[in-house]
Design a protein around this motif. Structure first.
Motif, PDB file in Angstrom:
ATOM      1  N   ALA A   1      20.748  49.348  60.556  1.00 14.05           N
ATOM      2  CA  ALA A   1      20.394  49.357  59.136  1.00 14.05           C
ATOM      3  C   ALA A   1      19.826  48.004  58.701  1.00 14.05           C
ATOM      4  CB  ALA A   1      21.617  49.703  58.288  1.00 14.05           C
ATOM      5  N   LYS A   2      20.297  46.915  59.345  1.00 13.15           N
ATOM      6  CA  LYS A   2      19.831  45.575  58.985  1.00 13.15           C
ATOM      7  C   LYS A   2      19.359  44.868  60.262  1.00 13.15           C
ATOM      8  CE  LYS A   2      23.693  44.604  56.665  1.00 13.15           C
ATOM      9  NZ  LYS A   2      24.622  43.873  55.817  1.00 13.15           N
ATOM     10  N   LYS A   3      19.814  43.638  60.497  1.00 14.20           N
ATOM     11  CA  LYS A   3      19.384  42.868  61.674  1.00 14.20           C
ATOM     12  C   LYS A   3      20.548  42.620  62.619  1.00 14.20           C
ATOM     13  CE  LYS A   3      15.500  40.771  59.366  1.00 14.20           C
ATOM     14  NZ  LYS A   3      14.729  39.590  59.081  1.00 14.20           N
ATOM     15  N   GLU A   4      21.369  43.646  62.821  1.00 11.73           N
ATOM     16  CA  GLU A   4      22.553  43.531  63.655  1.00 11.73           C
ATOM     17  C   GLU A   4      22.190  43.254  65.113  1.00 11.73           C
ATOM     18  OE1 GLU A   4      23.562  46.441  60.305  1.00 11.73           O
ATOM     19  OE2 GLU A   4      21.840  45.975  61.546  1.00 11.73           O
ATOM     20  N   VAL A   5      23.146  42.692  65.827  1.00 15.05           N
ATOM     21  CA  VAL A   5      23.054  42.515  67.277  1.00 15.05           C
ATOM     22  C   VAL A   5      24.355  43.019  67.892  1.00 15.05           C
ATOM     23  CG1 VAL A   5      21.501  40.525  67.149  1.00 15.05           C
ATOM     24  CG2 VAL A   5      23.971  40.146  67.261  1.00 15.05           C
ATOM     25  N   ILE A   6      24.307  43.327  69.163  1.00 17.46           N
ATOM     26  CA  ILE A   6      25.514  43.705  69.895  1.00 17.46           C
ATOM     27  C   ILE A   6      25.962  42.483  70.674  1.00 17.46           C
ATOM     28  CG2 ILE A   6      26.485  45.177  71.705  1.00 17.46           C
ATOM     29  CD1 ILE A   6      24.409  47.307  70.901  1.00 17.46           C
ATOM     30  N   TRP A   7      27.121  41.937  70.306  1.00 16.92           N
ATOM     31  CA  TRP A   7      27.641  40.773  71.013  1.00 16.92           C
ATOM     32  C   TRP A   7      28.218  41.168  72.363  1.00 16.92           C
ATOM     33  CZ3 TRP A   7      26.299  36.067  70.514  1.00 16.92           C
ATOM     34  CH2 TRP A   7      25.916  35.563  69.276  1.00 16.92           C
ATOM     35  N   SER A   8      28.938  42.279  72.394  1.00 21.40           N
ATOM     36  CA  SER A   8      29.530  42.709  73.665  1.00 21.40           C
ATOM     37  C   SER A   8      29.815  44.199  73.606  1.00 21.40           C
ATOM     38  CB  SER A   8      30.822  41.936  73.954  1.00 21.40           C
ATOM     39  OG  SER A   8      31.787  42.210  72.953  1.00 21.40           O
ATOM     40  N   MET A   9      29.994  44.782  74.796  1.00 20.73           N
ATOM     41  CA  MET A   9      30.330  46.200  74.911  1.00 20.73           C
ATOM     42  C   MET A   9      31.378  46.364  76.003  1.00 20.73           C
ATOM     43  SD  MET A   9      26.678  48.154  74.616  1.00 20.73           S
ATOM     44  CE  MET A   9      27.407  49.690  74.084  1.00 20.73           C
ATOM     45  N   VAL A  10      32.223  47.371  75.842  1.00 22.51           N
ATOM     46  CA  VAL A  10      33.190  47.757  76.864  1.00 22.51           C
ATOM     47  C   VAL A  10      33.036  49.260  77.049  1.00 22.51           C
ATOM     48  CG1 VAL A  10      35.621  47.805  77.538  1.00 22.51           C
ATOM     49  CG2 VAL A  10      34.772  45.925  76.123  1.00 22.51           C
ATOM     50  N   GLY A  11      32.867  49.701  78.285  1.00 25.69           N
ATOM     51  CA  GLY A  11      32.759  51.122  78.577  1.00 25.69           C
ATOM     52  C   GLY A  11      31.344  51.659  78.608  1.00 25.69           C
TER      53      GLY A  11
ATOM     54  N   THR B   1      20.411  49.489  77.806  1.00 26.08           N
ATOM     55  CA  THR B   1      19.441  49.480  78.908  1.00 26.08           C
ATOM     56  C   THR B   1      18.553  48.249  78.868  1.00 26.08           C
ATOM     57  OG1 THR B   1      17.892  50.810  77.606  1.00 26.08           O
ATOM     58  CG2 THR B   1      19.413  52.003  79.080  1.00 26.08           C
ATOM     59  N   GLU B   2      18.480  47.549  77.723  1.00 27.91           N
ATOM     60  CA  GLU B   2      17.686  46.332  77.600  1.00 27.91           C
ATOM     61  C   GLU B   2      18.411  45.344  76.702  1.00 27.91           C
ATOM     62  OE1 GLU B   2      13.399  46.715  76.780  1.00 27.91           O
ATOM     63  OE2 GLU B   2      13.785  48.879  76.739  1.00 27.91           O
ATOM     64  N   GLN B   3      18.199  44.044  76.958  1.00 26.66           N
ATOM     65  CA  GLN B   3      18.790  43.023  76.098  1.00 26.66           C
ATOM     66  C   GLN B   3      17.920  42.761  74.876  1.00 26.66           C
ATOM     67  OE1 GLN B   3      19.115  38.964  77.565  1.00 26.66           O
ATOM     68  NE2 GLN B   3      20.928  38.638  76.304  1.00 26.66           N
ATOM     69  N   GLY B   4      16.621  42.814  75.025  1.00 28.80           N
ATOM     70  CA  GLY B   4      15.728  42.497  73.919  1.00 28.80           C
ATOM     71  C   GLY B   4      15.569  40.999  73.764  1.00 28.80           C
ATOM     72  N   ASP B   5      14.888  40.579  72.703  1.00 34.23           N
ATOM     73  CA  ASP B   5      14.585  39.172  72.455  1.00 34.23           C
ATOM     74  C   ASP B   5      15.740  38.512  71.704  1.00 34.23           C
ATOM     75  OD1 ASP B   5      13.567  36.689  71.902  1.00 34.23           O
ATOM     76  OD2 ASP B   5      11.915  37.403  70.640  1.00 34.23           O
ATOM     77  N   CYS B   6      16.533  37.743  72.411  1.00 30.52           N
ATOM     78  CA  CYS B   6      17.666  37.025  71.818  1.00 30.52           C
ATOM     79  C   CYS B   6      17.379  35.527  71.744  1.00 30.52           C
ATOM     80  CB  CYS B   6      18.931  37.279  72.628  1.00 30.52           C
ATOM     81  SG  CYS B   6      19.509  38.989  72.623  1.00 30.52           S
ATOM     82  N   SER B   7      16.093  35.135  71.725  1.00 28.68           N
ATOM     83  CA  SER B   7      15.718  33.724  71.796  1.00 28.68           C
ATOM     84  C   SER B   7      16.186  32.914  70.585  1.00 28.68           C
ATOM     85  CB  SER B   7      14.203  33.582  71.972  1.00 28.68           C
ATOM     86  OG  SER B   7      13.517  34.166  70.890  1.00 28.68           O
ATOM     87  N   LYS B   8      16.478  33.556  69.454  1.00 31.03           N
ATOM     88  CA  LYS B   8      16.943  32.795  68.295  1.00 31.03           C
ATOM     89  C   LYS B   8      18.385  32.319  68.461  1.00 31.03           C
ATOM     90  CE  LYS B   8      18.338  36.630  65.297  1.00 31.03           C
ATOM     91  NZ  LYS B   8      18.107  37.264  64.007  1.00 31.03           N
ATOM     92  N   PHE B   9      19.077  32.825  69.464  1.00 30.66           N
ATOM     93  CA  PHE B   9      20.445  32.399  69.738  1.00 30.66           C
ATOM     94  C   PHE B   9      20.399  31.316  70.808  1.00 30.66           C
ATOM     95  CE2 PHE B   9      20.737  36.654  68.080  1.00 30.66           C
ATOM     96  CZ  PHE B   9      21.761  36.545  67.166  1.00 30.66           C
ATOM     97  N   LYS B  10      20.705  30.097  70.409  1.00 31.72           N
ATOM     98  CA  LYS B  10      20.635  28.953  71.323  1.00 31.72           C
ATOM     99  C   LYS B  10      21.995  28.720  71.958  1.00 31.72           C
ATOM    100  CE  LYS B  10      16.442  28.295  69.906  1.00 31.72           C
ATOM    101  NZ  LYS B  10      15.418  28.987  70.596  1.00 31.72           N
ATOM    102  N   GLY B  11      21.981  28.077  73.118  1.00 29.52           N
ATOM    103  CA  GLY B  11      23.227  27.761  73.791  1.00 29.52           C
ATOM    104  C   GLY B  11      23.616  28.845  74.777  1.00 29.52           C
ATOM    105  N   GLY B  12      24.833  28.755  75.267  1.00 31.78           N
ATOM    106  CA  GLY B  12      25.280  29.647  76.328  1.00 31.78           C
ATOM    107  C   GLY B  12      25.754  31.017  75.875  1.00 31.78           C
ATOM    108  N   ASN B  13      26.079  31.187  74.601  1.00 39.29           N
ATOM    109  CA  ASN B  13      26.638  32.458  74.135  1.00 39.29           C
ATOM    110  C   ASN B  13      25.517  33.365  73.645  1.00 39.29           C
ATOM    111  OD1 ASN B  13      28.519  34.375  73.539  1.00 39.29           O
ATOM    112  ND2 ASN B  13      29.274  33.378  71.689  1.00 39.29           N
ATOM    113  N   GLN B  14      25.031  34.237  74.514  1.00 37.82           N
ATOM    114  CA  GLN B  14      23.942  35.160  74.189  1.00 37.82           C
ATOM    115  C   GLN B  14      24.502  36.545  73.882  1.00 37.82           C
ATOM    116  OE1 GLN B  14      20.229  34.855  74.483  1.00 37.82           O
ATOM    117  NE2 GLN B  14      20.977  32.824  73.932  1.00 37.82           N
ATOM    118  N   PRO B  15      23.934  37.246  72.890  1.00 34.66           N
ATOM    119  CA  PRO B  15      24.348  38.628  72.631  1.00 34.66           C
ATOM    120  C   PRO B  15      24.029  39.542  73.823  1.00 34.66           C
ATOM    121  CG  PRO B  15      23.114  37.754  70.777  1.00 34.66           C
ATOM    122  CD  PRO B  15      22.962  36.780  71.901  1.00 34.66           C
ATOM    123  N   HIS B  16      24.735  40.640  73.900  1.00 41.27           N
ATOM    124  CA  HIS B  16      24.473  41.663  74.906  1.00 41.27           C
ATOM    125  C   HIS B  16      23.125  42.326  74.637  1.00 41.27           C
ATOM    126  CE1 HIS B  16      25.455  44.919  77.743  1.00 41.27           C
ATOM    127  NE2 HIS B  16      24.962  45.749  76.837  1.00 41.27           N
TER     128      HIS B  16
END
Length: 159
Positions: free
Chosen positions: A24-34, A38-53
């Motif tokens: 609905a907005k600009k959400e991201v998936i940080w992590s998933m279990v289960g 199929t794709e990560q997409g462009d997560c370049s706006k997130f700097k450092g070691g902690n990248q969204p799923h």
């Protein structure tokens, strides 16, 4: 997220289900279990070691395969997307996964439900209903002395 197969006699066979939606907005998936996207997409706006799923506006999710490590599993997951029919085995007519969502808002009033769910499964006849709000999932800490819960309501979609 829970996938229920309410077909009376039609199983979801291999290669299993694929589920997609639009945020609905600009959400991201940080992590998933289960499950996994199929794709990560462009997560370049997130700097450092902690990248969204996944940073895609329209993620596509698949069930994990049987035999994945226990720390990647939850109840009713990891069957490769194969789901029994409700009429033949209601206890096996469900598939589930857990999603940790970011950039979704700061309260239950500002979090918006995803839209336009699509379910792909072998054979015709599967459709998605709209997302429905169900009670928040409650978790026990490892010492079982404290309960925590998800900020937002969980989602359940019926097929």
């Amino acid at each position: 997220m829970t996938v229920n197969n309410f077909q009376m006699y039609r199983h979801i066979m291999s290669p299993g289900w694929t589920l997609g939606w639009n945020w609905a907005k600009k959400e991201v998936i940080w992590s998933m279990v289960g499950a996994q996207t199929t794709e990560q997409g462009d997560c370049s706006k997130f700097k450092g070691g902690n990248q969204p799923h996944c940073c895609k506006r329209n993620p596509v999710v698949v069930d994990l395969l049987p035999g994945v490590p226990y720390n990647q599993q939850i109840s009713n997951c990891c069957k490769g997307g194969v789901v029994s029919s409700w009429g033949q085995d209601p206890s096996a007519a469900v598939s589930a996964f857990q999603v940790s969502v970011g950039l979704s808002g700061t309260s239950n009033k500002t979090v918006k439900l995803p839209k336009n769910f699509t379910l792909l499964a072998p054979g015709p006849g599967y459709t998605c209903g709209p997302a429905t709000i169900v009670p928040s999932t409650v978790y026990l800490t490892p010492d079982r002395r404290r309960k925590t819960q998800a900020l937002s309501k969980s989602l359940s979609s019926l097929f």
